[in-house]
Design an enzyme around this catalytic site. Sequence first.
Site, PDB file in Angstrom:
ATOM      1  N   ASP A 252       2.296   6.965 -12.445  1.00  0.00           N
ATOM      2  CA  ASP A 252       1.890   5.553 -12.506  1.00  0.00           C
ATOM      3  C   ASP A 252       1.775   4.944 -11.120  1.00  0.00           C
ATOM      4  OD1 ASP A 252       4.850   5.999 -13.061  1.00  0.00           O
ATOM      5  OD2 ASP A 252       4.896   3.914 -12.399  1.00  0.00           O
ATOM      6  N   ASP A 262       1.592   1.157  -4.259  1.00  0.00           N
ATOM      7  CA  ASP A 262       2.968   0.950  -4.704  1.00  0.00           C
ATOM      8  C   ASP A 262       3.984   1.466  -3.695  1.00  0.00           C
ATOM      9  OD1 ASP A 262       2.241  -0.377  -6.998  1.00  0.00           O
ATOM     10  OD2 ASP A 262       2.187   1.418  -8.229  1.00  0.00           O
TER      11      ASP A 262
END
Length: 493
Positions: A252, A262
Amino acid sequence: MPTLEFLRFINSYARLPDDFYDRPPPAPFPQPYRVAFNEKAAELIGLDPEEANRAEFVNAFTGQVPLPGMEPVSMVYAGHQFGVYVPRLGDGRAVILGEVEAPDGGRWELQLKGSGPTRFSRSADGRAVLRSTIREYLASEAMHGLGIPTTRALTILGSDMPVYREEVESAAILVRMARSHVRFGNFEYFAHSGQEQRLKELADYVISHHYPELAERDNPYLALLEAVVERTAGLIARWQAVGFAHGVMNTDNMSILGLTIDYGPYGFLDAYDPGHICNHSDPQGRYAFDQQPGIAWWNLACLAQALLPLIDANEEAARERATAVLDDFEVLFDRAWQERMGEKLGFLEVRDGDRELVSRLLALMAESSIDYTRFFRAVGRFHEPGWYGGIRWGFREPEAFDAWMGDYCDRLDQEDRPDEDRLAHMLSVNPKYILRNHLAQMVITQAEKDRDFSAVDGLRRMLERPFDEQPELEAYADLPPEWASEIKVSCSS
């Protein structure tokens, strides 16, 4: 340049069916203030930097008073976290506001990170803290300065609202930008929940908006996998060459566009250690520096598994075709890594024997804990008086380095290139300045304790020019102080 009112937002992702996202209501963000603002990122969307001084800017980018066309949605996705499949994750603290048309005709998707809870928060508060937000703001711009594909950061907005982590911290929102925030986990969610029609709609959306050249291919879904494999291989090669460790390479956290995305417990190597673990939450070293290429392949295999129903109706045929694409990853990565490492050593092209030469050097550096960035920045000056002795004695076995250096010079002799040209090129690919953990920590401490945010953008501006000599900032290229070894970054960072 345009004012806020001239920005035109459209959220193409929100045109997908409701199964793709949540529409969270605005969450309070009391008494917001600006912490940092990136003029370079503002240029990408054609926004006048002076607009950041307006109250309307702060209100819009904390989600309080949306600008026309903003349509906040939080994506649903799944993911393999530390190798374990989690069937539903999603944007638990982020909303996509929409895309802004850029002066170059492209679009930038703007996302608020830390804007409050969503349906995917899983009982969490949906907030980000100032510490982690500063780390991501600096990291994304440092990576861009190094020429590595990444999300970008527009601004940090803070509030004195308390947020509870290991201790009480203050809240912050990061406005980050990318052509898309879709990740491998979006595909996994629909594939593993048996929603094949939604899976197809997602793949069609990504191809239409981000890989339009694939639409006319005989098998556009297989071509999509090929494109992502190639981009990811190139991305990881760049990470390895610059000494960057992501820290949480869950599926993810893997971008469908091959971006670095991220930033949490990341780190740049100080002393070269191939097994370096930058994430205090990863004691087993699943995401250690030298594991990144293998983990990237593993994550791509998860993406390939998700795409199988689209690649071929016959599962066996689909698996064979996807496996053939995955088999290309090692070759693509190896070629890209050799090219990047060759550039760092001043080679014009990859030749037989280069891999062995680079591997010998890295082994010597690991054995002697040689600073990765400083060595490669310096090695190009070997022809200058006094250089050699200074670096030679950093190695535990100077004679072994002598032998390597002799072979290196022999390799350079195979190319007809003046030392001045070679050095100029090497200085353009070997950074002098990187975002070492202690540099980030110093500005975080100043921001948290003194409410002095000036150093955040000061450090960012230095990192925009990592290859340039910046005499007034020479100390930022020094070896890290002893206390830097005590810095711990984890999944809450």
